[in-house]
Design an enzyme around this catalytic site. Structure first.
Site, PDB file in Angstrom:
ATOM      1  N   LEU A 192       7.785   9.314   1.771  1.00  0.00           N
ATOM      2  CA  LEU A 192       7.679  10.063   0.514  1.00  0.00           C
ATOM      3  C   LEU A 192       8.657   9.524  -0.523  1.00  0.00           C
ATOM      4  CD1 LEU A 192       6.518  12.288  -1.207  1.00  0.00           C
ATOM      5  CD2 LEU A 192       8.042  13.918  -0.072  1.00  0.00           C
ATOM      6  N   ILE A 237       7.292   6.346  -1.842  1.00  0.00           N
ATOM      7  CA  ILE A 237       6.161   6.586  -2.743  1.00  0.00           C
ATOM      8  C   ILE A 237       6.656   7.018  -4.129  1.00  0.00           C
ATOM      9  CG2 ILE A 237       4.205   8.123  -3.220  1.00  0.00           C
ATOM     10  CD1 ILE A 237       3.707   8.196  -0.180  1.00  0.00           C
ATOM     11  N   GLU A 238       7.605   7.938  -4.141  1.00  0.00           N
ATOM     12  CA  GLU A 238       8.111   8.466  -5.411  1.00  0.00           C
ATOM     13  C   GLU A 238       8.979   7.444  -6.136  1.00  0.00           C
ATOM     14  OE1 GLU A 238       7.231  11.150  -6.851  1.00  0.00           O
ATOM     15  OE2 GLU A 238       6.092  12.053  -5.213  1.00  0.00           O
ATOM     16  N   THR A 239       9.665   6.607  -5.400  1.00  0.00           N
ATOM     17  CA  THR A 239      10.609   5.586  -5.891  1.00  0.00           C
ATOM     18  C   THR A 239      11.837   6.223  -6.550  1.00  0.00           C
ATOM     19  OG1 THR A 239       9.650   5.232  -8.089  1.00  0.00           O
ATOM     20  CG2 THR A 239       8.729   3.957  -6.263  1.00  0.00           C
TER      21      THR A 239
END
Length: 318
Positions: free
Chosen positions: A166, A169-171
């Site tokens: 997660l 994905i969010e970075t």
């Protein structure tokens, strides 16, 4: 990205606690005896003073919480079960110190912001305090659900593997940026974002306009994540595998807790025979692919990634 608004909270308390009583421990050691540590995670904690400090903090707060419900065996059992689940997830991190640290930060907010459920009283909001009794800077409480709503299974948390994916994905972005364009901003706009997908409200702009540290980003992420973990535990009434739970937390983090709670995804998991607009759980899941009314290539890929986690246990980005 999600829309839960939070405020900064100092992490100084996390590294300033030592435990008294019981076995004598070194000031910079964890709550357990390192000479007897067998798991890779425990050995990693023993070799890292920062992780050891986090362990002391969480262990001490947990002991305090357990003491609060010492006369209520139901609440005590629930608290012990959640701690056991946390320790299980921590040990699955192995030698991954970042994974261990993230879980300790999340557990810290779980314990300091949770609602203690007793069998004889209403839920009692608990104000977070340091072990010295002084109150930290004010933050918005993150109440956790009454786990008695789901007697068929115990409360779960996001695994280290799910948490790492997660975050990937969010970075990580340490300066405010416009979520629609990805460009850094110096004034608030709708969609202002920072850290790991934390949406900045206009009223919080002054807190974030000059950027944040990596440590603050981790802390904000853990606080933002907690309500979504709680929401999945509250909404899903049937037993789940860890990969299924992880996938549900990840999609709820993106579409929002309210949307998740009312979704056909939840209805079909709880009752596969439910009447919805979709022929399968797969199609219901992947229908969340639009941004501002239009299908988004990024969301299509994200839903496919989440579905692979849920259906096959494959943790992979795109």
């Amino acid at each position: 990205m999600h829309t839960l608004n939070t405020r900064r909270f100092s992490l100084l308390a996390l590294v300033a606690v030592s435990i008294t009583g019981g076995d004598a421990l070194a000031q910079d050691g964890p709550s357990f005896n390192c000479a007897q540590a067998k798991s890779a995670a425990k050995k990693t904690i023993c070799g890292d003073t920062n992780l050891a400090a986090r362990d002391r903090q969480v262990s001490a707060i947990y002991a305090s919480r357990l003491k609060e419900v010492r006369t209520d065996m139901g609440a005590r059992h629930t608290a012990m079960k959640r701690q056991k689940n946390f320790l299980k997830q921590r040990n699955l991190c192995g030698t991954d110190s970042a994974c261990i640290e993230d879980l300790y930060i999340t557990r810290f907010f779980d314990l300091t912001n949770c609602i203690i459920i007793t069998s004889s009283k209403e839920a009692i909001p608990q104000s977070p305090t340091t072990l010295t009794g002084s109150a930290p800077p004010k933050i918005e409480p993150t109440p956790l659900p009454d786990w008695k709503l789901n007697p068929s299974r115990g409360a779960m948390t996001l695994s280290g593997q799910g948490r790492t994916l997660l975050k990937d994905i969010e970075t990580l972005r340490l300066k405010p940026y416009d979520d629609q364009t990805g460009k850094e901003i110096n004034k608030w706009v709708e969609g202002a974002t920072i850290g790991y997908g934390h949406l900045i409200s206009q009223s919080d702009w002054d807190l974030y306009k000059n950027g944040i540290t990596t440590e603050e980003a981790k802390q904000t992420f853990s606080r933002d994540l907690a309500p979504f973990i709680a929401e999945v535990n509250k909404d899903i009434k049937v037993p789940l595998k860890q990969n299924e739970f992880d996938a549900l937390v990840i999609i709820s983090y993106n579409i929002g807790a309210s949307n998740f709670s009312k979704s056909s995804v939840v209805k079909l998991i709880n009752d596969p025979k439910s009447k919805t607009s979709y022929t399968s759980l797969d199609s219901a899941w992947k229908s969340w692919n639009k941004s501002q009314g239009k299908a988004s290539f990024g969301l299509i890929n994200r839903r496919a990634s989440e579905w692979n986690i849920y259906s096959q246990g494959i943790y992979q980005g795109w």
